[in-house]
Design a protein around this motif. Structure first.
Motif, short mmCIF file in Angstrom:
data_model
loop_
_atom_site.label_atom_id
_atom_site.label_comp_id
_atom_site.label_asym_id
_atom_site.label_seq_id
_atom_site.Cartn_x
_atom_site.Cartn_y
_atom_site.Cartn_z
N ASN A 1 0.82 -1.22 0.00
CA ASN A 1 0.00 0.00 0.00
C ASN A 1 0.85 1.26 0.00
O ASN A 1 0.46 2.28 -0.57
CB ASN A 1 -0.96 0.00 1.18
CG ASN A 1 -2.13 -0.91 0.90
OD1 ASN A 1 -2.48 -1.12 -0.26
ND2 ASN A 1 -2.71 -1.48 1.95
N LYS B 1 1.77 1.63 -3.59
CA LYS B 1 0.59 2.04 -4.37
C LYS B 1 0.32 3.52 -4.18
O LYS B 1 0.08 4.25 -5.13
CB LYS B 1 -0.64 1.22 -3.95
CG LYS B 1 -0.67 -0.15 -4.57
CD LYS B 1 -1.95 -0.89 -4.19
CE LYS B 1 -1.87 -2.34 -4.66
NZ LYS B 1 -2.88 -3.19 -4.03
N LYS B 2 0.40 3.98 -2.92
CA LYS B 2 0.18 5.41 -2.64
C LYS B 2 1.22 6.27 -3.34
O LYS B 2 0.97 7.43 -3.66
CB LYS B 2 0.25 5.67 -1.14
CG LYS B 2 -0.90 5.07 -0.36
CD LYS B 2 -1.83 6.14 0.15
CE LYS B 2 -3.14 5.57 0.64
NZ LYS B 2 -3.38 5.74 2.06
N GLN C 1 2.62 0.24 -9.50
CA GLN C 1 1.62 -0.79 -9.76
C GLN C 1 2.28 -2.16 -9.82
O GLN C 1 3.48 -2.27 -10.13
CB GLN C 1 0.84 -0.49 -11.01
CG GLN C 1 1.67 -0.28 -12.25
CD GLN C 1 0.81 0.07 -13.45
OE1 GLN C 1 -0.03 -0.69 -13.88
NE2 GLN C 1 1.03 1.27 -13.98
#
Ligand SMILES: CC(C)(COP(=O)(O)OP(=O)(O)OC[C@H]1O[C@@H](n2cnc3c(N)ncnc32)[C@H](O)[C@@H]1OP(=O)(O)O)[C@@H](O)C(=O)NCCC(=O)NCCS
Length: 129
Positions: A98, A101-102, A106
């Motif tokens: 995460n 991702k933030k 990807q």
């Protein structure tokens, strides 16, 4: 933080001293609190001419969640943009998915196990497109 409970030697990577490699640190007044390193290396499953691998991304536990990981990674990305790098990729631990991702990364492909560390995903981000 990077290899909790393991000897410091486990934080040494092949290519640490290459001219194309660079290491960043983020400091308080007198303490190194966050690190990351960038290695010139292509990933066979990712397209893009000039690729760098991010490794050794870590922030001291008591400084996590304050945005420091994002700051140091963004700083590294700016340096790579100037070098006309097209892709940054990393083997991301499941627990850090995460975070990446933030930061705009990807996933590509399936998870895989790195012995003694755990499950990982390859994650990447295009820059300079
Ligand atoms: C992963 C790590 C480097 C993140 O550093 P950090 O300084 O805590 O991250 P930041 O505070 O800059 O977080 C940036 C964003 O990611 C999110 N984030 C950070 N760590 C997260 C986590 N473990 N799970 C979910 N989201 C996370 C934050 O909430 C923040 O989002 P926001 O902007 O919406 O608030 C740090 O937790 C760490 O050192 N972990 C242990 C070592 C490790 O696993 N390294 C990764 C190896 S692949």
């Amino acid at each position: 933080m990077l290899r909790a409970g393991k000897p410091i030697e486990t934080c040494v990577f092949d290519g640490d001293d290459l001219e194309t490699t660079f290491h960043l640190g983020i400091h308080t007044k007198d303490k190194l609190v966050g690190i990351c390193s960038f290695f010139k290396k292509d990933h066979t499953d990712i397209q893009g001419k000039n690729q760098y691998q991010l490794r050794g991304m870590a922030v001291l536990k008591e400084y996590q969640g304050l945005g420091l990981g994002n700051i140091i990674l963004t700083y590294g990305e700016k340096i790579l943009e100037e070098k006309k790098v097209e892709v940054i990729w990393c083997n991301a631990r499941e627990v850090a998915l995460n975070f990446y991702k933030k930061c705009g990364y990807q996933i590509i492909g399936n998870s895989f196990l790195i012995q003694d560390i755990g499950w990982h995903y390859v994650m990447f981000k295009f820059i300079n497109d």
